[in-house]
Enzyme design. Structure first.
Site, PDB file in Angstrom:
ATOM      1  N   HIS A 226       9.664 -15.783 -11.237  1.00  0.00           N
ATOM      2  CA  HIS A 226       8.612 -16.888 -10.942  1.00  0.00           C
ATOM      3  C   HIS A 226       8.313 -17.637 -11.989  1.00  0.00           C
ATOM      4  O   HIS A 226       7.369 -17.882 -12.441  1.00  0.00           O
ATOM      5  CB  HIS A 226       7.381 -16.243 -10.175  1.00  0.00           C
TER       6      HIS A 226
ATOM      7  N   ASP B 175       8.411 -14.826  -3.773  1.00  0.00           N
ATOM      8  CA  ASP B 175       7.182 -13.825  -4.333  1.00  0.00           C
ATOM      9  C   ASP B 175       6.187 -13.670  -3.107  1.00  0.00           C
ATOM     10  O   ASP B 175       5.049 -13.614  -3.255  1.00  0.00           O
ATOM     11  CB  ASP B 175       6.525 -14.382  -5.487  1.00  0.00           C
TER      12      ASP B 175
ATOM     13  N   LEU C 219       6.658  -5.935   0.142  1.00  0.00           N
ATOM     14  CA  LEU C 219       6.532  -5.616   1.443  1.00  0.00           C
ATOM     15  C   LEU C 219       5.424  -4.587   1.700  1.00  0.00           C
ATOM     16  O   LEU C 219       4.858  -4.202   2.718  1.00  0.00           O
ATOM     17  CB  LEU C 219       7.771  -4.812   1.971  1.00  0.00           C
ATOM     18  N   ARG C 220       4.828  -4.133   0.434  1.00  0.00           N
ATOM     19  CA  ARG C 220       3.613  -3.293   0.350  1.00  0.00           C
ATOM     20  C   ARG C 220       3.637  -2.063   1.057  1.00  0.00           C
ATOM     21  O   ARG C 220       2.868  -1.269   1.271  1.00  0.00           O
ATOM     22  CB  ARG C 220       2.471  -3.911   0.900  1.00  0.00           C
TER      23      ARG C 220
END
Length: 427
Positions: free
Chosen positions: A233, A306, A63-64
């Site tokens: 991932h 991701d 989400l930064r």
């Protein structure tokens, strides 16, 4: 408030439900499931021709926020999640400052509750201070603040002794460690898979063995400690083979993959440049097939995004200088349905399982089911509706996707959290 969802095809893998049914929601919870339900005082949704399933859960999102909000923030990130059918998302710790302390964890939770779209945000705390791989964080304090798992995602934990100790400590807190598996010395900051495409471009590449070595190390540590480990991932066939082998031995190992790893190959780098730059990198066809096999046979437990937004200016840099990552919250379900369901590779139940109850269990969330009394987190979608992916229409600040212009089948119509409609296709 009462909500009645009528005539939908209800699919709940956790509860074994599959069929045309009605769902009555009262006070934010599932109150009744059956045929021909009638509640005059309820708001109604006609779900005829649509699939009704537990709210989608993405256990791997960036989400930064805090600190990198020019790329994304909790407001835009949760709006993108709602648009994509997600009712719960787990956000990674590589923010600025790193989410390695209770204050940052609480900030994320409080901002999501006050300013988010209604999507529930579950922070992931860092394993090591500053994601530096040297000193472990206070797992107890992070959990008490609201962290649901631990990860230095984006920065592999290279010190095996630190990783071993972290597994033992996290096990005592009932928190799973989510591992970014690449040997830093082998991949450095290289942009693409080491292979034909990297040679054609005349640049260094990230070899598959760099991921596989780390997966093997952590599988062995999970076996030795008896503690669970989760592989983020996963992108190579041999990596899937390792997980499959250790699962058969009874080791507590799980893994996830993303739509890009079973959909496109490293050839996309030649066509789309930085939009196809991601870590771990896109791989050759043999690996794409290996990921698909892992998804089909259950070796791969979860499908995640991701989601990694970057600014247009960053992605406009040359291939070797631009940051890695692509957004995915608004395209994940549609691409997965297009590539796996409409090709006959997986059933709807199998896809929904990997996007609901499986991640819920790994994060120890009481989510991912439509059982009586459960939180009314619900996703309603048309599995057949066609549309063209247009990044300019994204709710996310990020437009960095290699899937722009792709025709897909599968459209979210409603996203419901706690009985409240937070997204409708009619908006």
């Amino acid at each position: 408030m009462k909500l009645l969802i009528q005539k939908g095809t209800v699919i709940d893998p956790a509860g074994g439900l599959s069929g045309k049914l009605d769902i009555l929601v009262e006070n934010g919870r599932i109150a009744c499931i059956g045929s021909h339900l009638d509640e005059p005082m309820a708001m109604t949704i006609d779900a005829d021709g649509l699939v009704v399933c537990p709210g989608l859960i993405d256990m791997h999102v960036h989400l930064r926020d805090p600190g990198l909000t020019y790329k994304e923030d909790i407001i835009t990130g949760t709006a993108a999640a709602a648009h994509g059918g997600f009712t719960s998302i787990a956000c990674m710790a590589n923010t600025k400052p790193v989410a390695d302390n209770p204050e940052t964890i609480r900030y994320i939770i409080e901002k999501a509750e006050k300013e988010g779209s209604g999507v529930q945000v579950w922070p992931v705390g860092a394993v090591t201070v500053g994601e530096q791989g040297k000193e472990m964080t206070d797992f107890k304090a992070l959990k008490e603040a609201g962290a649901v798992a631990l990860s230095d995602d984006g920065v592999p934990i290279m010190n095996a002794n630190i990783m071993r100790d972290a597994l033992m400590r996290s096990g005592r807190r009932n928190m799973t460690i989510l591992c970014h598996e690449e040997d830093i010395d082998m991949v450095k900051n290289y942009a693409v898979h080491e292979g034909r495409v990297s040679r054609q471009l005349g640049i260094h590449g990230r070899p598959a063995i760099a991921e596989e070595i780390m997966i093997m190390r952590d599988a062995m540590l999970a076996e030795e400690t008896g503690q669970p480990v989760h592989i983020c991932h996963i992108s190579t066939k041999k990596g899937v083979d390792i997980v499959r082998r250790y699962k058969k031995k009874g080791v507590k190992i799980t893994c996830e993959t993303c739509p890009q790893y079973f959909t496109i190959t490293h050839e996309q780098v030649l066509l789309q440049g930085t939009m196809a730059r991601v870590n771990p990198p896109l791989r050759p066809t043999a690996d794409v097939k290996g990921i698909l096999e892992g998804v089909k046979d259950g070796t791969i437990d979860c499908i995640v995004t991701d989601h990694a937004p970057h600014s247009a200016e960053e992605k406009a840099k040359d291939l070797e200088s631009a940051p890695s990552g692509m957004v995915g919250l608004e395209t994940s379900l549609a691409i997965t349905l297009t590539q796996l369901y409409h090709t006959g590779e997986l059933t709807l139940e199998e896809i929904i399982r990997k996007m609901t109850i499986n991640p819920a269990k790994l994060l120890h969330l009481k989510k991912g089911t439509l059982g009586l009394g459960a939180d009314a987190d619900i996703t309603i979608f048309d599995p057949y509706e066609e549309w063209i992916i247009d990044p300019q229409q994204f709710k996310s600040k990020g437009r960095n996707t290699p899937f722009g212009g792709m025709k897909v089948r599968g459209k979210v119509h409603y996203t419901i959290v706690g009985g409240k409609i937070i997204y409708s296709v009619e908006e």
